[in-house]
Write a protein that holds these residues in place. Sequence first.
Motif, PDB file in Angstrom:
ATOM      1  N   ARG A 165     -24.079  24.287  61.343  1.00 56.75           N
ATOM      2  CA  ARG A 165     -23.046  24.768  62.270  1.00 56.75           C
ATOM      3  C   ARG A 165     -23.532  25.946  63.112  1.00 56.75           C
ATOM      4  O   ARG A 165     -22.844  26.374  64.033  1.00 56.75           O
ATOM      5  CB  ARG A 165     -21.809  25.230  61.487  1.00 56.75           C
ATOM      6  CG  ARG A 165     -21.162  24.162  60.650  1.00 56.75           C
ATOM      7  CD  ARG A 165     -19.903  24.686  60.013  1.00 56.75           C
ATOM      8  NE  ARG A 165     -19.514  23.866  58.877  1.00 56.75           N
ATOM      9  CZ  ARG A 165     -18.474  24.106  58.100  1.00 56.75           C
ATOM     10  NH1 ARG A 165     -17.705  25.153  58.351  1.00 56.75           N
ATOM     11  NH2 ARG A 165     -18.197  23.328  57.077  1.00 56.75           N
ATOM     12  N   ALA A 166     -24.690  26.496  62.765  1.00 56.72           N
ATOM     13  CA  ALA A 166     -25.126  27.763  63.362  1.00 56.72           C
ATOM     14  C   ALA A 166     -25.287  27.697  64.877  1.00 56.72           C
ATOM     15  O   ALA A 166     -25.170  28.723  65.553  1.00 56.72           O
ATOM     16  CB  ALA A 166     -26.428  28.223  62.720  1.00 56.72           C
ATOM     17  N   ALA A 167     -25.547  26.525  65.425  1.00 58.13           N
ATOM     18  CA  ALA A 167     -25.707  26.414  66.868  1.00 58.13           C
ATOM     19  C   ALA A 167     -24.376  26.547  67.595  1.00 58.13           C
ATOM     20  O   ALA A 167     -24.337  26.882  68.776  1.00 58.13           O
ATOM     21  CB  ALA A 167     -26.363  25.079  67.226  1.00 58.13           C
ATOM     22  N   ARG A 168     -23.266  26.323  66.876  1.00 59.41           N
ATOM     23  CA  ARG A 168     -21.956  26.364  67.539  1.00 59.41           C
ATOM     24  C   ARG A 168     -21.036  27.467  67.008  1.00 59.41           C
ATOM     25  O   ARG A 168     -20.002  27.741  67.611  1.00 59.41           O
ATOM     26  CB  ARG A 168     -21.266  25.000  67.422  1.00 59.41           C
ATOM     27  CG  ARG A 168     -20.864  24.593  66.028  1.00 59.41           C
ATOM     28  CD  ARG A 168     -20.070  23.298  66.035  1.00 59.41           C
ATOM     29  NE  ARG A 168     -20.930  22.136  66.138  1.00 59.41           N
ATOM     30  CZ  ARG A 168     -20.506  20.894  66.294  1.00 59.41           C
ATOM     31  NH1 ARG A 168     -19.222  20.653  66.412  1.00 59.41           N
ATOM     32  NH2 ARG A 168     -21.344  19.895  66.360  1.00 59.41           N
ATOM     33  N   VAL A 169     -21.396  28.077  65.870  1.00 55.98           N
ATOM     34  CA  VAL A 169     -20.561  29.116  65.279  1.00 55.98           C
ATOM     35  C   VAL A 169     -21.394  30.377  65.064  1.00 55.98           C
ATOM     36  O   VAL A 169     -22.483  30.319  64.507  1.00 55.98           O
ATOM     37  CB  VAL A 169     -19.969  28.662  63.925  1.00 55.98           C
ATOM     38  CG1 VAL A 169     -19.080  29.759  63.343  1.00 55.98           C
ATOM     39  CG2 VAL A 169     -19.180  27.371  64.079  1.00 55.98           C
TER      40      VAL A 169
END
Length: 283
Positions: A94-98
């Motif tokens: 999720r790190a790319a979006r959160v």
Amino acid sequence: MTVSQASFEARVSAPAIRLINATKRFAGLGKREVFTALDGLNINVQRGCCVALIGSNGAGKSTLLSILMGTLLLDEGSLQIDGADVSDQPSWQRAARVALVRQNPEHNVLSSLSIEENFALALMGREGVFRLRRYNRTAVRDAAREALRKFGMGLEDRLSESTGTLSGGQRQAVAMAMAAVRNPRVLLLDEHVSALDPKRAKVVAEVTEQIIRAQSMTTIMVTHDLGHALAHSDRVLMMHRGRVVMDLSGKQKSELDLAGLAASFEELVGEALPDRTILAAAS
């Protein structure tokens, strides 16, 4: 309309965040004891909305942030971000979006790296890369300078310095600026100004709101300071024992009376507001 077009339009029109029957439990001290941190939450957050989470310790605020970040996964229910089910995705997926800015400034930057190198990592994270590699130094420095200049701390002229030499307020400014250049779909703020002195806290809070508005970031902000929640959010959710017991926006939020809040809480929950610091912070 093709199936792919219909799927795309459904995602575009979907809330930025949708929690459906979100439940998280933890084992207690006894063998059969179970603590329910999130109790069947149903929450929709529209794109670009800034939501403040308030509530006493143990209300479920931090657990909810961990669920959104992916460091904890739900036991029951589901989580959608931009119409995509991410319930089973760990944090690295999720790190790319959160993006998350924590309360402790030391946890938001790598102190062994320079400001520039921290920004390089932030920009790589946007592409799903989480280790430092060769990068376009001019592009990184330009992005860092533009983002840092908003805070008025002169950090844009100190890019080669180690973040370990910075004060807490300066590190938090770097962290928020890094989040700005990443431009995540969802920004999570965990008491991000509570550890700062009042002057730095005011600057970081005001610039944070400018960034959120300018980039239309969907934001979830945890705070114990009701005054901060009211001033810097579109919507306030009060949590208690894993549930949302009050949901305030628009006229309700703007006309909020602190005594009325305590009275409403007591009427809804059947007990007095347990954490008086929420009220004291706004008085």
